[in-house]
Write a protein that holds these residues in place. Structure first.
Motif, mmCIF file in Angstrom:
data_model
loop_
_atom_site.group_PDB
_atom_site.id
_atom_site.type_symbol
_atom_site.label_atom_id
_atom_site.label_comp_id
_atom_site.label_asym_id
_atom_site.label_seq_id
_atom_site.Cartn_x
_atom_site.Cartn_y
_atom_site.Cartn_z
ATOM 1 N N CYS A 17 0.118 -2.736 -0.916
ATOM 2 C CA CYS A 17 -0.395 -2.023 0.142
ATOM 3 C C CYS A 17 0.484 -0.326 -0.236
ATOM 4 N N LEU A 18 1.865 -0.957 0.362
ATOM 5 C CA LEU A 18 2.398 0.866 0.369
ATOM 6 C C LEU A 18 2.474 1.338 -0.985
ATOM 7 N N ALA A 19 2.990 0.554 -1.995
ATOM 8 C CA ALA A 19 2.231 1.280 -3.266
ATOM 9 C C ALA A 19 1.387 1.807 -3.948
ATOM 10 N N GLU A 20 0.353 1.063 -3.042
ATOM 11 C CA GLU A 20 -0.578 2.170 -3.519
ATOM 12 C C GLU A 20 -0.976 3.815 -2.902
ATOM 13 N N LEU A 21 -0.328 4.025 -1.443
ATOM 14 C CA LEU A 21 -0.358 4.657 -0.694
ATOM 15 C C LEU A 21 0.471 5.967 -1.869
ATOM 16 N N ASP A 22 1.610 5.457 -2.135
ATOM 17 C CA ASP A 22 2.251 6.641 -2.638
ATOM 18 C C ASP A 22 1.656 6.848 -4.136
ATOM 19 N N ALA A 23 0.895 6.888 -4.262
ATOM 20 C CA ALA A 23 0.217 7.210 -5.921
ATOM 21 C C ALA A 23 -0.952 8.202 -5.240
ATOM 22 N N LEU A 24 -1.153 9.029 -6.414
ATOM 23 C CA LEU A 24 -2.334 9.651 -6.391
ATOM 24 C C LEU A 24 -3.479 9.657 -6.869
ATOM 25 N N LYS A 25 -3.991 9.411 -5.156
ATOM 26 C CA LYS A 25 -5.449 8.723 -5.624
ATOM 27 C C LYS A 25 -7.407 9.931 -5.442
ATOM 28 N N PRO A 26 -7.329 10.505 -6.274
ATOM 29 C CA PRO A 26 -8.330 11.616 -5.595
ATOM 30 C C PRO A 26 -9.861 10.820 -5.120
ATOM 31 N N GLY A 27 -9.755 11.664 -3.900
ATOM 32 C CA GLY A 27 -10.878 11.188 -2.896
ATOM 33 C C GLY A 27 -10.156 10.322 -1.714
ATOM 34 N N ASN A 28 -9.188 9.525 -1.640
ATOM 35 C CA ASN A 28 -8.613 8.738 -0.719
ATOM 36 C C ASN A 28 -7.882 9.306 0.251
ATOM 37 N N VAL A 29 -7.018 9.016 0.627
ATOM 38 C CA VAL A 29 -5.885 8.834 1.280
ATOM 39 C C VAL A 29 -4.116 8.523 0.869
ATOM 40 N N HIS A 30 -3.373 9.332 0.974
ATOM 41 C CA HIS A 30 -2.647 9.013 -0.438
ATOM 42 C C HIS A 30 -1.074 9.997 0.519
ATOM 43 N N ALA A 31 -0.042 9.671 -0.419
ATOM 44 C CA ALA A 31 1.267 10.525 -0.191
ATOM 45 C C ALA A 31 0.743 12.056 0.340
ATOM 46 N N PHE A 32 0.171 12.314 -1.826
ATOM 47 C CA PHE A 32 -0.022 14.285 -1.340
ATOM 48 C C PHE A 32 -0.919 14.393 -1.108
ATOM 49 N N ALA A 33 -1.670 13.401 0.090
ATOM 50 C CA ALA A 33 -2.666 14.890 0.809
ATOM 51 C C ALA A 33 -3.599 13.599 1.611
ATOM 52 N N PRO A 34 -3.506 13.903 3.188
ATOM 53 C CA PRO A 34 -4.740 13.153 4.370
ATOM 54 C C PRO A 34 -5.901 13.011 3.655
ATOM 55 N N GLY A 35 -6.844 12.861 4.350
ATOM 56 C CA GLY A 35 -8.517 13.296 3.929
ATOM 57 C C GLY A 35 -9.076 12.130 4.900
#
Length: 277
Positions: A17-35
């Motif tokens: 779960c945490l590894a997925e959050l660290d990745a830049l995944k366009p359109g989703n919530v991630h460490a680079f940007a909320p949403g």
């Protein structure tokens, strides 16, 4: 087959779960940007509080999902991980029992159906709508597999319950292996997995909220717009541009993110010795 310790299963689930959050995944919530009115902290908390239920020794698939969702809703007050739990609970159960995931899916019973239906009602995912048969507002059916089959044409996670999770083995795990073979950093390997799902199949979450045509258009947009993108160059700017565009249009490819977590979890369980296939 090797049986994994429940404590290890919970640890690997949290890590996925945490590894997925660290990745830049366009359109989703991630460490680079909320949403989508959510932030990374919501998902970190969700992973932590749902892990004990997901890895509870001897628990059935439905109970793991229901209790994981209940813990999440109590902690963050919104649905952040129903799809993740629906995909990861059978994997966790298989790893604990020392069985393949297909064998676990074959033994799902009425109690599992009741647990999953309760979880869905608790999470109340956006765009769920109504169904003529096996509607989640009604009593749970005797067979969870039958209920999932009813929804398979409109929900990729439901479809997975009838295919032995073949999207993981056909899309996610090969993309992860290819990315690692290219020497990508772990977070960029995760991005590669997410993009593989986006390119390969229309996202079910987008389809539920915006229609199937919008989901297919998003798939084509990613496939064509990111053709030739070199993830080894860590193209943050290009992916953040797409990320901002999707979020401005209210497009959240959440199913692709759920499958990304499940892919990382499957891979970690397999590395620890579980034979899931």
């Amino acid at each position: 087959m090797k049986r994994l310790d429940p404590g290890l299963i919970g640890t690997l689930y949290r890590a996925a779960c945490l590894a997925e959050l660290d990745a830049l995944k366009p359109g989703n919530v991630h460490a680079f940007a909320p949403g989508h009115r959510m932030v990374v902290a919501d998902f970190v908390t969700s992973a932590e509080v749902s892990a004990p239920a997901l890895a509870r020794p001897g628990a059935g698939v439905g109970a793991r999902i229901r209790d994981g969702v209940a813990a999440t809703m109590a902690a963050v007050g919104q649905n952040t991980n129903l799809g993740i739990l629906l995909l990861c609970a059978p994997l966790a159960t298989a790893a604990e029992r020392g069985e393949g995931v297909a064998a676990v899916l074959d033994t799902l019973d009425r109690a599992d159906a009741a647990g999953v239906f309760a979880a869905i009602r608790l999470a109340n995912p956006g765009g769920l709508g109504r169904a003529d048969r096996h509607d989640v507002a009604a009593a749970a059916p005797d067979s969870l597999r039958d209920a999932m089959a009813e929804a398979a044409d409109r929900d990729r996670i439901a479809r997975a319950y009838g295919t032995g999770f073949d999207d993981l083995t056909a899309i996610g795990l090969p993309a992860l292996a290819e990315a690692r073979g290219q020497g990508l950093d772990p977070s960029w390997c995760t991005t590669a997995v997410h993009l593989a799902y986006l390119r390969s199949v229309p996202d079910s979450h987008v389809a539920r909220k915006h229609g199937r045509a919008a989901a297919e258009e998003l798939r084509r947009e990613v496939e064509e717009g990111l053709a030739g993108l070199d993830l080894a160059a860590q193209p943050v700017a290009a992916l953040l541009t797409l990320d901002a565009s999707l979020k401005a249009r209210g497009l959240n490819p959440g199913t692709s993110a759920d499958f990304t977590v499940a892919t990382l979890f499957w891979d970690a369980l397999a590395e620890a010795g579980a034979a899931l296939a």
